[in-house]
Design an enzyme around this catalytic site. Structure first.
Site, PDB file in Angstrom:
ATOM      1  N   ASP A  13       0.812  -1.223   0.000  1.00 29.57           N
ATOM      2  CA  ASP A  13       0.000   0.000   0.000  1.00 29.57           C
ATOM      3  C   ASP A  13       0.843   1.269   0.000  1.00 29.57           C
ATOM      4  OD1 ASP A  13      -2.356  -1.522   0.090  1.00 29.57           O
ATOM      5  OD2 ASP A  13      -2.115  -1.777   2.247  1.00 29.57           O
ATOM      6  N   LYS A  16       1.693   2.306  -4.990  1.00 34.10           N
ATOM      7  CA  LYS A  16       2.305   1.814  -6.235  1.00 34.10           C
ATOM      8  C   LYS A  16       1.393   2.018  -7.438  1.00 34.10           C
ATOM      9  CE  LYS A  16       2.827  -2.291  -4.472  1.00 34.10           C
ATOM     10  NZ  LYS A  16       2.440  -2.053  -3.067  1.00 34.10           N
ATOM     11  N   GLY A  40      -4.562  -4.531  -4.111  1.00 34.26           N
ATOM     12  CA  GLY A  40      -5.552  -3.529  -4.470  1.00 34.26           C
ATOM     13  C   GLY A  40      -4.828  -2.272  -4.869  1.00 34.26           C
ATOM     14  N   HIS A  41      -4.780  -2.007  -6.156  1.00 34.74           N
ATOM     15  CA  HIS A  41      -4.075  -0.813  -6.640  1.00 34.74           C
ATOM     16  C   HIS A  41      -5.098   0.240  -7.037  1.00 34.74           C
ATOM     17  CE1 HIS A  41      -0.238  -3.291  -7.625  1.00 34.74           C
ATOM     18  NE2 HIS A  41      -0.397  -3.064  -6.353  1.00 34.74           N
ATOM     19  N   GLN A 223       1.985  -5.830  -3.167  1.00 31.80           N
ATOM     20  CA  GLN A 223       2.391  -5.907  -1.763  1.00 31.80           C
ATOM     21  C   GLN A 223       3.730  -5.180  -1.569  1.00 31.80           C
ATOM     22  OE1 GLN A 223       1.419  -9.312  -3.171  1.00 31.80           O
ATOM     23  NE2 GLN A 223      -0.616  -8.523  -2.812  1.00 31.80           N
TER      24      GLN A 223
END
Ligand code: IMP
Ligand code: MG
Length: 422
Positions: A13, A16, A40-41, A223
């Site tokens: 988080d 990225k 989750g991007h 990650q």
């Protein structure tokens, strides 16, 4: 732009998604190489918010090839939902998205096992995303996994799934859980297999053809360094290599073709899930949550927050070979009078300038802080280095120096334009 590996230098988080989106402008191909839909991007674009889990963030720019590499674990039903969700937002994946035929599948029993193992661990739980990531990589390592190749071969898939369900239903029963119905799983997965078939490719060959053409490839890490299965705070980690080496094994592109490593880190620290976080601090967490920041993109959980940890980022610089740094969320610190940075860990009489491996030692470690004067000015409108307050520039320079890499990007908000190239 050259072939670039982008990794998270902290606990995930780091922002990225946004940096990848910015760097994608100069790339021809964007590749995910590890992890699954635990990632989750978040990318904010023209007032819309896109949350990507498996599809590389490059999909948001036209004409980029996006590859889900062999090192990723793919929940096919989840992937179909994601592609459909993107379609509803006006983003087409057909012709741009390529799914490795050797990527391993996440099946419903992986998710069930993930959840039951967590529950049975009680207070020692890892705090996983419950997406079945650990059990899926476990099957891969045990050589009992199913792959995309199998999914798109209906006869083979049916036989394999029957055997896998027999075995895994026994394990689920041992946890006191309901067995899974073959019919329901088979139907859902076969439908997903049919849908995904046009996307399936030999992505190793595809990437080597791209290399031959001289295309620039961006390897999109998911990650972060301290969630790496080898280099993270084991067992409070994810089940893949989130560090730079994972980009090679997860794609089939050899190390000598990689030109640079970009490490992304927040101007402070966050972690979601359990495990040590030496600089964790309740005040900074309250402040950031109060601003509506730091809630997980995948699970919605409030992230744990702390001061910037230069011991950790220096360690990340070492194991990833970080050449350039992107510092995100600088604006999160805009209101602070004093900002702390952890420059060493102390455990009794012993001082560490790297992250100790023994989780018990790490949990005991107390941060040694240096203090920086806050700039107390909004940075969100800055577009150039010289538009940042002097104190903010000093802070960023210190982070880069302490980490041992060159500062390349500072981000002052979620928008594409809120990006400062240094
Ligand atoms: P898993 O990957 O779901 O098995 O979760 C293992 C650990 O990694 C947990 O602490 C999760 O919260 C964390 N984790 C997994 N994916 C992400 C991510 O994309 N961002 C941040 N933390 C993650
Ligand atoms: Mg995330």
């Amino acid at each position: 732009m050259a072939n670039t590996i982008l990794i998270g230098a902290q606990w995930g988080d780091e922002g990225k998604g946004k940096i990848i989106d910015v760097l994608t402008e100069g790339a021809d191909v964007v590749v995910r190489t590890q992890g699954g839909n635990n990632a989750g991007h978040t990318v904010n674009l023209k007032g819309k918010k896109y949350v990507l889990h498996l599809v590389p963030s490059g999909i948001l720019r036209r004409g980029k090839k996006c590859v889900i590499g062999n090192g990723v674990v793919v929940d096919p039903v989840g992937l179909v939902e994601e592609i459909e969700g993107l379609r509803q937002m006006g983003i087409r994946c057909q012709g741009s998205l390529f799914l490795s035929e050797t990527a391993h599948l996440v099946l419903p029993y992986h998710r069930e096992l993930d959840a039951h193992r967590e529950t049975s661990k009680g207070k020692d739980k890892i705090g996983t995303t419950k997406r079945g990531i650990g059990p899926a990589y476990g099957d891969k390592a045990a050589r009992t996994g199913l792959r995309v190749l199998d999914l798109i071969n209906p006869e083979r898939f049916e036989k394999q799934l029957q055997a896998k369900l027999r075995e895994n239903n026994e394990i689920l029963k041992a946890f006191g859980a309901k067995p899974l119905s073959f019919k329901a799983v088979h139907e859902a997965y076969r439908a997903a297999g049919d849908y995904l078939k046009p996307f399936v490719a030999n992505t190793v060959i595809l990437l080597h053809e791209a290399l031959l053409r001289g295309d620039d490839i961006l390897f999109e890490g998911a990650q972060g360094t301290f969630l790496d299965i080898d280099h993270g705070t084991y067992p409070f980690v994810t089940s893949s290599n989130t560090t730079a080496g994972g980009a090679c094994t997860g794609s089939g592109v050899p190390p000598h073709r990689m030109d640079r490593v970009v490490g992304v880190m927040k101007a402070y620290t966050t972690r979601v899930g359990e495990g040590p976080l030496p600089t964790e601090n309740a005040e900074i967490a309250d402040m950031l949550h109060g601003m509506g920041r730091e809630f997980g993109a995948t699970t919605g959980r409030a992230r744990r927050c702390g001061w910037f940890d230069a011991v950790a980022t220096r360690h990340a610089g070492m194991v990833n070979g970080i050449d350039e740094l992107a510092v995100t969320n600088l604006d999160g610190l805009d209101t602070l009078e004093t900002i702390k940075v952890c420059v060493a860990y102390r455990d009794g009489a012993r001082q560490y300038d790297y992250v100790p491996n023994d989780i018990e030692v790490l949990s005991r470690c107390q941060p040694v802080y240096a203090e920086f004067a806050g700039w107390r000015t909004a940075t969100t409108a800055a577009r150039q280095w010289k538009e940042l307050p002097t104190k903010a520039r000093a802070y960023l320079k210190a982070l880069a120096e302490l980490t041992g890499a060159k500062l390349a990007i500072a981000s002052v908000g979620p928008g594409r334009d809120q990006t400062i190239f240094v």
